[in-house]
Enzyme design. Sequence first.
Site, short mmCIF file in Angstrom:
data_model
loop_
_atom_site.label_atom_id
_atom_site.label_comp_id
_atom_site.label_asym_id
_atom_site.label_seq_id
_atom_site.Cartn_x
_atom_site.Cartn_y
_atom_site.Cartn_z
N ASP A 117 -12.88 -13.71 -22.29
CA ASP A 117 -13.22 -15.17 -22.01
C ASP A 117 -12.39 -15.13 -20.68
OD1 ASP A 117 -13.48 -17.91 -23.59
OD2 ASP A 117 -11.47 -18.02 -22.76
N GLU B 250 -16.75 -13.48 -19.13
CA GLU B 250 -17.32 -14.53 -18.33
C GLU B 250 -16.62 -14.44 -16.91
OE1 GLU B 250 -17.24 -18.16 -21.22
OE2 GLU B 250 -15.19 -17.65 -20.79
#
Length: 648
Positions: A329, A358
């Site tokens: 994340d 990400e």
Amino acid sequence: MKEKNTSRAFDRKYNYNGTDLGVTYNAQVSLFKVWSPKAVNVSLILYSAGNGDNKLEEIPMEKCSKGIWKVSVLRDLKGIYYTYEIDNGSKKQEVMDPYAKACGVNGKRAMVIDLEETNPEGWETHKRPITTEPTDAIIYELHVRDMSVDLNSNIEHRGKFLAFTETDTKSEEGETTGLAHIKELGITHIQLMPIYDYLTVDESKEDFEEYNWGYDPLNYNIPEGSYSTDPFHGEVRIKELKQAIMSIHENGLGVIMDVVYNHTAQSEGSFLNVLAPNYYYRTKKQGKFFNGSACGNEIASERFMVRKMLIESIVYWAKEYKIDGFRFDLMGVLDIETMNLIYQELRKVNPNIILYGEGWAGGACGLEEAKRALKVNAPLLNHVGVFSDDLRDGVRGDVFEEAEKGFISGGIDTEESIKFGVIASTKHPQINYSKVNYSDAPYAKYPSQTINYVSAHDNLTLWDKIEATCGDEQVSLEEKIKMQKLANAIVLTSQGVPFIHAGAEFARTKYGDENSYKSSDQINKLDWKRKHEFKDVFNYYKGLIKLRKQHPAFRMTTSREISKNLTFLKMPDLNMVGYTLKNHAGGDEWAEIVVLLNGNEKNQIVALPDEEWNIVVDGKQAGIESIGKVDGNKVEIEGRTAMVLVKA
Ligand code: CA
């Protein structure tokens, strides 16, 4: 002069190399070690339970070099809970052990445990699927509770890890649900949204009172308690998660874990900040926290003891829980060197580990861009992929502009972004990079560095985005279904690693809720009656998955192969993309394949490079068998559909 936490002198004095932080247990002795370089005194506090008024003993710990405090307790402490009391000279605070492997309810006290006893029968020897190339993976992003919380799932352990051990469940309409459904769909890896212990859901409450996605980490090395049948006894959640993983593995699927090492739920008052003030987080001059996560703080992954904590944590999950891959994340908060060290250590545990994240942050960070694992820096990352927002927004339209259209809905100027996704963001002579959404150059060294997707837990679901882009226009349900099919037809035929948001295969809706992180089950659940309603979409996705799995032409492993074997075709109109996959690309049994994508509402006639083709995918069906023939060298493709043809 006051010593700064981040200075070289501090590093020399306090960087600890040992791998024995936390508790080292056997029946005769438990050794506790904690790093708290500035504490004046540290005590170990033992409890008989994970919560409540049941303190057993307070044992002073011995100060050692490198900021380590330790104590050995010479009796069997299995099942005993504990905390550390940190005295910083002005106050005493009780904290969790950041290296704890088990805890009581709500993760407030750690637990001494014999991990071997948490292994389900057959755990050590059970077979897990092997994916040698990340591009062979087809990833399915799923929240534990969403899968089974709908009554119509007919799953007994609703919302729990154990739901994954129920392998033969059906809805009222007679469709498979839960793991049976996922297996039927054919994906290769389930990416579980946070399964580590997170803060917000009160585990002591009755089931299903609170909902959260779980992007608020509390204890990095412990499973979340609300997914277990008994969050009060620390061993239960560990065993049940292992049972879930083993069941997923035994059904031929891998497990990818969503890790949130970019921030913690709490900031100033977090136990990390009590143990070593202003060390674990990037801070500004006045001790204020940087907030590159948009959640209150950001982890200073570049510092020695932080990096060590993250690496040991992820290696622990890979070893102890047999996790097959990790999704990071807000990876753009973390530093490149840490990410590369993570790969280096994980490949020793599992050479086929899948890593991606990400490639962006949630705000301004306290570490310069050049050092962070951002998408633009992907060439500096080893075997770590990044999500392609270029393809995502090219296909569906900007995630932040609800009504903005993409390729599937007749948006303009999206062709180069689609092509960029098709070649997995690698270097290709036929791409005009200046016209790609957010990237002006190829960022992937090899196709596995690109995760292609059109929807995930964040933002509107694909179906809701389609509804939003259609606005008040009179667009029929049939046309919307065509868009839903075309979107993931692009993902599943593109090079790189495809990623599907759970439920997209039956037009999942969250009723327009674009940030459902704490919304109700009603909004978040996989609504199994939709599988029956949208069975046509399900079958189509299933057919595309089968095609991809059977045909390596869609998952070439090097950038060179792609530029050599993939040639874009001239299209008769805007909002169309077409290409050939030649020379038995990727070692495929098929010599030549043509993929056509028509984002226009109207049908189009496309010139083919040769005569005599078999159609295996059109707007209605997808698979590996011929569903029609083309004798000449042109074909009509329906509006808003994909077509795959194979040279006869
Ligand atoms: Ca929790």
